[in-house]
Design an enzyme around this catalytic site. Structure first.
Site, mmCIF file in Angstrom:
data_model
loop_
_atom_site.group_PDB
_atom_site.id
_atom_site.type_symbol
_atom_site.label_atom_id
_atom_site.label_comp_id
_atom_site.label_asym_id
_atom_site.label_seq_id
_atom_site.Cartn_x
_atom_site.Cartn_y
_atom_site.Cartn_z
ATOM 1 N N SER A 158 -7.681 4.863 6.766
ATOM 2 C CA SER A 158 -8.080 3.919 5.726
ATOM 3 C C SER A 158 -7.681 2.526 6.207
ATOM 4 O O SER A 158 -6.907 2.400 7.168
ATOM 5 C CB SER A 158 -7.287 4.272 4.460
ATOM 6 O OG SER A 158 -7.264 3.209 3.540
ATOM 7 N N TYR A 171 0.785 6.675 0.488
ATOM 8 C CA TYR A 171 -0.584 6.650 1.033
ATOM 9 C C TYR A 171 -0.614 5.825 2.317
ATOM 10 O O TYR A 171 -1.165 6.247 3.330
ATOM 11 C CB TYR A 171 -1.529 6.068 -0.023
ATOM 12 C CG TYR A 171 -3.011 6.209 0.303
ATOM 13 C CD1 TYR A 171 -3.669 7.421 0.153
ATOM 14 C CD2 TYR A 171 -3.750 5.108 0.749
ATOM 15 C CE1 TYR A 171 -5.029 7.544 0.442
ATOM 16 C CE2 TYR A 171 -5.100 5.224 1.043
ATOM 17 C CZ TYR A 171 -5.744 6.442 0.887
ATOM 18 O OH TYR A 171 -7.085 6.559 1.180
#
Ligand SMILES: NC(=O)c1ccc[n+]([C@@H]2O[C@H](COP(=O)([O-])OP(=O)(O)OC[C@H]3O[C@@H](n4cnc5c(N)ncnc54)[C@H](O)[C@@H]3O)[C@@H](O)[C@H]2O)c1
Length: 281
Positions: A158, A171
């Site tokens: 990401s 995350y």
């Protein structure tokens, strides 16, 4: 080749990943299903895996693939090594080999600042977004090493694996770690003709980010924010004129890395973010 013989081979006779076998985790929706469709359009056979709760959506994938495509839809939870091992075994039994692995399964939970994150939340995010990718590799790599045609592994990171993800420590930690895994595994698979790369999308129009909870975090001032309410703010984060990208944008990047067009690309980190990391880099 005559027009007739081309037709007999179907529209993807010369596809970019023709006859390659692609193993995808978290394939029932979002980016995973878009990748399954895109790879199948370019001639790949698809092994689509996801958790039991997504069985129906996984089966629905069949209706989105080209008619000539072969699909093996299997339950596999990336927190459960045995289920991944069984899925890899079934894939090899069905197709004889695996050429492409898209380690795509992932979750995004509300986290908050470091001192506020519950240990369960931390463990769950790391278990799926990081350890789940390692479990996928652990299950698939022996088959990839046996594949004399070489292989391509694409890890779903990401922009949170490149820069900060305010309020998302676990995350960000998991997505950053995937770069370390990709470069390490590029060493391991290289001698077997295998390549390992990461993709780094910005916000993608999927349930992961365009859900009521995420929208509320982005617009706490509104009672019931809708995607349209974050458009302006999310556009400001990018150089190109879009608030988010589509699953197809990521699927096309995965297709490229999976294909022989990328045959000498390994250990690379492909950013698909409309310029957000360079804007804030
Ligand atoms: N949507 C975004 O904005 C965005 C941005 C950057 C990176 N990503 C990453 O892309 C990947 C796909 O995200 P998406 O947007 O398609 O999300 P999504 O929620 O639409 O899809 C994620 C898939 O993973 C599956 N999954 C969840 N837990 C699992 C488990 N334990 N075992 C197996 N499968 C499991 C889900 O069932 C779902 O099908 C994720 O790794 C995500 O972190 C997404």
């Amino acid at each position: 080749m005559t027009a007739n013989s081309a037709a007999a081979h179907g529209p993807s006779a010369g596809g970019r990943v023709q006859d390659k076998v692609a193993f995808i985790t978290g394939a029932s929706g979002g980016i995973g299903s878009a990748t399954a469709v895109r790879l199948a359009e370019e001639g790949a056979h698809i092994v689509a895996t996801d958790i039991a709760a997504r069985r129906e959506a996984l089966e629905a994938l069949r209706g989105r693939l080209p008619e000539h495509a072969r699909l093996l839809a299997l339950e596999a939870d990336v927190t459960d090594q045995a289920s991944l091992d069984a899925a890899v075994e079934a894939a090899v039994a069905e197709f004889g080999r695996i050429d492409i692995v898209h380690a795509n399964a992932g979750i995004l939970l509300p986290e908050g600042n470091a001192e506020d994150i519950g240990e369960q939340t931390w463990d769950r995010v790391i278990d799926i977004d990081l350890t789940g990718v390692w479990r996928t590799a652990k299950a698939a790599f022996p088959a990839l090493k046996r594949n004399e045609r070489g292989s391509s592994v694409i890890l779903a990171s990401s922009t949170a694996g490149i820069r900060a993800a305010a309020g998302g420590s676990a995350y960000a930690a998991a997505k950053h770690a995937l770069r370390g895994l990709a470069s390490t595994w590029a060493h391991e698979l290289g001698p077997y003709g295998g390549r390992v790369n990461t993709v780094h999308p910005t916000a993608v129009a999927t349930d992961l980010v365009l859900n009521p909870e995420s929208l509320k975090r982005a617009r706490p001032d509104l009672e019931d924010p809708q995607p349209a309410d974050v458009v302006e703010a999310w556009k400001r984060g990018k150089l190109l004129d879009t608030p988010w990208i589509e699953p197809l944008d990521v699927a096309n990047a995965v297709l490229f890395l999976a294909s022989d067009e990328a045959r000498f690309i390994t250990g690379a980190n492909l950013v698909i973010d409309a310029g957000s990391t360079v804007k804030w880099g």
